[in-house]
Write an enzyme that holds these catalytic residues in place. Sequence first.
Site, PDB file in Angstrom:
ATOM      1  N   HIS A  24       0.890  -1.186  -0.179  1.00  0.00           N
ATOM      2  CA  HIS A  24      -0.077  -0.125  -0.024  1.00  0.00           C
ATOM      3  C   HIS A  24       0.952   1.371   0.156  1.00  0.00           C
ATOM      4  CE1 HIS A  24      -3.754   1.900   1.799  1.00  0.00           C
ATOM      5  NE2 HIS A  24      -3.179   2.760   1.209  1.00  0.00           N
ATOM      6  N   HIS A  26       1.570   4.880  -2.349  1.00  0.00           N
ATOM      7  CA  HIS A  26       1.073   5.881  -3.631  1.00  0.00           C
ATOM      8  C   HIS A  26       2.453   6.424  -3.980  1.00  0.00           C
ATOM      9  CE1 HIS A  26      -3.237   5.560  -2.528  1.00  0.00           C
ATOM     10  NE2 HIS A  26      -2.893   5.390  -1.405  1.00  0.00           N
ATOM     11  N   HIS A 204      -9.193   1.081  -1.687  1.00  0.00           N
ATOM     12  CA  HIS A 204      -9.166   1.642  -0.163  1.00  0.00           C
ATOM     13  C   HIS A 204     -10.570   1.279   0.299  1.00  0.00           C
ATOM     14  CE1 HIS A 204      -5.542   3.284  -1.337  1.00  0.00           C
ATOM     15  NE2 HIS A 204      -5.520   4.138  -0.423  1.00  0.00           N
ATOM     16  N   GLU A 207     -10.970   3.250   5.651  1.00  0.00           N
ATOM     17  CA  GLU A 207      -9.805   4.228   5.971  1.00  0.00           C
ATOM     18  C   GLU A 207     -10.690   5.230   7.186  1.00  0.00           C
ATOM     19  OE1 GLU A 207      -8.184   6.670   3.343  1.00  0.00           O
ATOM     20  OE2 GLU A 207      -6.340   7.150   4.704  1.00  0.00           O
ATOM     21  N   ASP A 285       2.106   3.809   2.715  1.00  0.00           N
ATOM     22  CA  ASP A 285       0.974   4.686   2.162  1.00  0.00           C
ATOM     23  C   ASP A 285       1.451   5.889   1.478  1.00  0.00           C
ATOM     24  OD1 ASP A 285      -1.780   5.396   1.798  1.00  0.00           O
ATOM     25  OD2 ASP A 285      -2.365   5.991   3.521  1.00  0.00           O
ATOM     26  N   ASP A 286       1.832   7.008   2.224  1.00  0.00           N
ATOM     27  CA  ASP A 286       2.359   8.218   1.464  1.00  0.00           C
ATOM     28  C   ASP A 286       3.434   8.706   2.485  1.00  0.00           C
ATOM     29  OD1 ASP A 286       0.123   9.064  -0.411  1.00  0.00           O
ATOM     30  OD2 ASP A 286      -0.790   8.655   1.252  1.00  0.00           O
TER      31      ASP A 286
HETATM   32  N1  HPA Z   1      -6.366   7.368   1.323  1.00  0.00           N
HETATM   33  C1  HPA Z   1      -7.190   7.748   0.197  1.00  0.00           C
HETATM   34  N2  HPA Z   1      -6.487   8.270  -0.936  1.00  0.00           N
HETATM   35  C2  HPA Z   1      -5.223   8.479  -1.083  1.00  0.00           C
HETATM   36  C3  HPA Z   1      -4.496   8.048  -0.031  1.00  0.00           C
HETATM   37  C4  HPA Z   1      -4.887   7.759   1.446  1.00  0.00           C
HETATM   38  O1  HPA Z   1      -4.448   7.435   2.288  1.00  0.00           O
HETATM   39  N3  HPA Z   1      -3.275   8.481  -0.177  1.00  0.00           N
HETATM   40  C5  HPA Z   1      -3.094   8.888  -1.711  1.00  0.00           C
HETATM   41  N4  HPA Z   1      -4.380   8.980  -1.891  1.00  0.00           N
HETATM   42 ZN    ZN Z   2      -3.646   4.699   0.662  1.00  0.00          ZN
END
Ligand code: HPA
Ligand code: ZN
Length: 345
Positions: A24, A26, A204, A207, A285-286
Amino acid sequence: MPGTEETESDVLVPARLLPVAELHLHIEGTLQPELIFALAERNGLELPYSGLDELRERYEFTDLQSFLDLYYANMAVLRTEQDFADMTRAYLERAAAAGVRHAEIMMDPQAHLSRGVALETCVNGVASVLATSEQDFGVSTLLIAAFLRDLSEESALEVLDNLLAMGAPIAAIGLDSAEVGNPPAKFERLYAKAREAGLRLTAHAGEEGPASYIIEALDVLGVERIDHGIRCMDDPDLVERLVDGRIPLTVCPLSNVRLRAVDTLADHPLPAMLAAGLNVSVNSDDPAYFGGYVDDNFAQLEAVFALSEFDKARLAANSIHSSFASEERKAELLEELNGGEVPHP
Ligand code: HPA
Ligand code: ZN
């Protein structure tokens, strides 16, 4: 060292980095502030921040949308294939140092198309680096085209068509961006088309959105994996279903803290998820936005929770088992993890 009586036992030995798969991630979320400034300069673009400090002050988020606003704004510096390639190379170098041995990398083509960047530019820029990632960084990779759920399904269908027509080297599709109000069912036809094209499916869900979105992603989209999924803990029947089906949940602890999905890391449900027997993995994630890569996520989890060696090995094994890598590659990584003797829920 002269004058000291340092013994061997004083020397700090870094904890063994477990070989893991990052599922996971991006790629646009790996764009570090320094690279944002370097790319802006290379492309002759003026940034709305006076310098690194002013940019870094913006990395204070109240929810998913407040992060997405900055994430999309910073992408403005990505203009050329070289920009996408440089960003991808920087991630792989850092991920390799974090113990990542296989990475499944999402990119958001629609976020680039809407800025006038061609599909070929973003796809080829990232893919050119992924093509030799195993030789260059020891990290096998595959590419996931993620679709923005706050845009229409028609837009997603058109982009998927174009990706297929150009023979883009994508292995899977995903669904990201603003979750609440954009339920999985909105993309039923997109997922049907991707399945027909032989692509693997992830999305996703859970969340910020409710547990029911996870159920919808499984039942309506037919996904094989859920990205995040932490809200499943609100629904004991769903937890039982996820445990029974060994459905992977790609959890991102530091992301959940920074986007306020949980109050603090100590409140994170990961230990409860492990105890419930869920197939969870740890992902970043990021990482440029949320304070760390996979190794940082593990280190902070270890600092807050008493994760046993068994728990850590289980998280690593889950990540490998849950990947879309070939059976051969998975076996190689499991062997590397623990001589093939790895726990799996
Ligand atoms: N959630 C949803 N969209 C996203 C995320 C995330 O954590 N990171 C980049 N796009
Ligand atoms: Zn994500």
